[in-house]
Design a protein around this motif. Structure first.
Motif, PDB file in Angstrom:
ATOM      1  N   VAL A 177      41.254  36.565 -94.472  1.00 33.47           N
ATOM      2  CA  VAL A 177      42.384  36.359 -93.552  1.00 33.47           C
ATOM      3  C   VAL A 177      41.863  36.033 -92.150  1.00 33.47           C
ATOM      4  N   ALA A 178      40.864  36.798 -91.695  1.00 32.68           N
ATOM      5  CA  ALA A 178      40.288  36.548 -90.368  1.00 32.68           C
ATOM      6  C   ALA A 178      39.696  35.147 -90.288  1.00 32.68           C
ATOM      7  N   GLY A 179      39.090  34.691 -91.383  1.00 28.79           N
ATOM      8  CA  GLY A 179      38.515  33.344 -91.390  1.00 28.79           C
ATOM      9  C   GLY A 179      39.563  32.260 -91.245  1.00 28.79           C
ATOM     10  N   ALA A 185      42.734  28.995 -84.820  1.00 29.62           N
ATOM     11  CA  ALA A 185      42.306  29.021 -83.420  1.00 29.62           C
ATOM     12  C   ALA A 185      41.370  27.859 -83.116  1.00 29.62           C
ATOM     13  N   ALA A 186      40.521  27.511 -84.072  1.00 25.00           N
ATOM     14  CA  ALA A 186      39.621  26.368 -83.889  1.00 25.00           C
ATOM     15  C   ALA A 186      40.413  25.076 -83.743  1.00 25.00           C
ATOM     16  N   THR A 196      33.713  22.909 -77.377  1.00 27.29           N
ATOM     17  CA  THR A 196      32.816  24.068 -77.331  1.00 27.29           C
ATOM     18  C   THR A 196      33.486  25.295 -77.937  1.00 27.29           C
ATOM     19  N   ASP A 197      34.715  25.571 -77.504  1.00 28.73           N
ATOM     20  CA  ASP A 197      35.446  26.706 -78.066  1.00 28.73           C
ATOM     21  C   ASP A 197      35.736  26.482 -79.547  1.00 28.73           C
ATOM     22  N   ALA A 198      36.064  25.240 -79.906  1.00 28.90           N
ATOM     23  CA  ALA A 198      36.333  24.934 -81.314  1.00 28.90           C
ATOM     24  C   ALA A 198      35.109  25.230 -82.178  1.00 28.90           C
ATOM     25  N   ALA A 199      33.931  24.879 -81.689  1.00 24.55           N
ATOM     26  CA  ALA A 199      32.701  25.132 -82.437  1.00 24.55           C
ATOM     27  C   ALA A 199      32.431  26.627 -82.571  1.00 24.55           C
ATOM     28  N   PHE A 224      35.629  21.331 -90.978  1.00 23.52           N
ATOM     29  CA  PHE A 224      36.033  21.396 -89.574  1.00 23.52           C
ATOM     30  C   PHE A 224      34.844  21.141 -88.651  1.00 23.52           C
ATOM     31  N   GLN A 225      33.687  21.686 -88.997  1.00 20.95           N
ATOM     32  CA  GLN A 225      32.496  21.412 -88.196  1.00 20.95           C
ATOM     33  C   GLN A 225      32.179  19.918 -88.186  1.00 20.95           C
TER      34      GLN A 225
END
Length: 435
Positions: A177-179, A185-186, A196-199, A224-225
């Motif tokens: 769930v956290a992932g 959020a990413a 930067t925050d996305a990474a 996503f990366q």
């Protein structure tokens, strides 16, 4: 004065020091009376030596509660003047081995209680799963400003629970769930242009996937990366990350995630200039689409057919040439058709904008400036754009400023209009996954 061997045996069986007993008795008395007694190891030592045989009632009750006994006599506590039972002969006293076995039994009891403790239950986990599914679906069509507080609140709740204790299977569930929530959020950060925050969020997703051993989450994190690297202009890394996601030994999981990863790799290879690899991987993406099953989660974590056509259009456009440009127009048109005919809640404004921009670029490549302008007009009506759509628009403006369009008035007007709409902040009223 006779030593209180019973009290000493109870203390040794629990492997407590005299100080620990005193602290526990103080806590019990304070809880029962509200008073804060000042007891220390010396008080317990006097009890065990027999210097004190009959403490006050509050302390006797506290000692019984601490050692979990029913009778005060079990702790060797007797009123003054009463007959104290004689100690058993030494030969009949429990041996050290027996005492050790009793301590081991108590340790097993404590371990069983500890293992049973948890701060979550099945209903809590079920609600988190429902929240993730709802947020993933809403991300496609709801305003970003409404979703940010909900995502932050849900993530905070999960992180606080993870700081406590759960059964191992519940802990793994919470990390999944956290992932997914960190993945949302990413997306927020990347849509706002903060790579930067996305990474950083993406690395958290990878960590959660590794801990929970969740192949679908791990593969999605790689996808996503790859997106972050693509929009940073690092096409080689974007392609390699996508390739790692679909070729890792543990597999990408079920659903359409493999088609997503292959589509991302094809687009990155084309942008890098490796046209042969791009077309080969694009064909593999089509095959993976046919073989893929239903996705674990909807909305932003799914890969609908319309989006795959949009990716194909971008890839073919980057490959270039008259034939591939025609194929790019067809692919983009197909994406637009599917988005218009699909369910309204799944209709992604950003995906439509990306498809229209690809068609506009393709028309420009074919020398059809007017048709390109018509497609751009469908993009200009939006109230705001994600960072990736803004990048696409600025790339198109640069193309309009080059030969053979530089001197055409229509091209000048389009460049001016692009400049006007891209000076707005990168906050989309209807945010979608970065294209």
């Amino acid at each position: 004065m006779m030593a209180n061997e019973a009290l000493r045996r109870h203390r040794n069986a629990r492997r407590w020091t005299q100080t620990q007993v005193a602290e526990r008795v103080c806590a019990q008395v304070q809880a029962a009376t509200g008073r804060d007694p000042e007891l220390d190891a010396n008080w317990v030592s006097r009890l065990e030596r027999g210097a004190i045989t009959w403490p006050s009632g509050d302390y006797r009750a506290a000692l019984c509660a601490v050692f979990q006994v029913v009778s005060e006599a079990e702790l060797g506590l007797y009123p003054k003047g009463s007959a104290v039972p004689e100690e058993r002969p030494t030969a009949e006293a429990p041996s050290d081995d027996v005492r050790s076995l009793a301590a081991d039994t108590e340790l097993s009891t404590r371990l069983a209680r500890h293992a049973a403790e948890t701060n979550v239950n099945a209903l809590v986990l079920e609600q988190f799963d429902a929240d993730v599914e709802r947020l993933a679906r809403d991300f496609v069509s709801r305003p970003l400003t409404l979703l940010i507080p909900e995502i932050r609140m849900a993530r905070g709740a999960v992180f606080r629970l993870l700081e406590g204790r759960q059964h191992p299977s519940q802990t793994r569930h919470l990390y999944v769930v956290a992932g997914w929530l960190s993945g949302l959020a990413a997306h927020v950060s990347l849509d706002l242009g903060d790579r930067t925050d996305a990474a950083t969020h993406a690395r958290t997703v990878v960590q959660c996937a590794e801990i929970s051993e969740h192949s679908q989450l791990r593969a999605w994190a790689r996808s996503f990366q790859s997106l972050v690297a693509y929009w940073a202009g690092d096409y080689r890394r974007a392609g390699d990350l996508a390739q790692a996601g679909h070729s890792e030994g543990r597999g990408p999981g079920t659903g359409t995630i493999k088609a997503r990863l292959l589509s991302l790799e094809a687009r990155a290879r084309a942008a890098e200039g490796d046209n042969r690899s791009a077309l080969r991987v694009l064909a593999l993406a089509n095959e993976a689409r046919v073989a893929g099953g239903p996705d674990e989660l909807p909305g932003i974590f799914s890969f609908p057919e319309a989006k795959q056509w949009a990716y194909a259009g971008t890839t073919l456009l980057a490959v270039g040439g008259a034939e591939q440009t025609r194929h790019a127009i067809s692919a983009s048109k197909r994406a637009v058709e599917l988005y218009h005919t699909g369910p309204e809640d799944d209709r992604s404004p950003g995906d439509l904008q990306a498809a229209h921009l690809d068609m506009a670029t393709a028309y420009l490549a074919s020398g059809e400036v007017e048709r390109a302008g018509a497609k751009l007009s469908e993009v200009f009506t939006a109230e705001g754009f994600t960072a990736s759509i803004t990048i696409r628009l600025r790339n198109l403006a640069a193309l309009l400023g080059s030969e053979p369009y530089r001197g055409a008035q229509s091209a000048v007007d389009l460049r001016t209009h692009i400049y006007e709409v891209t000076v707005r902040p990168a906050l989309a009223s209807n945010p979608t996954e970065p294209r």
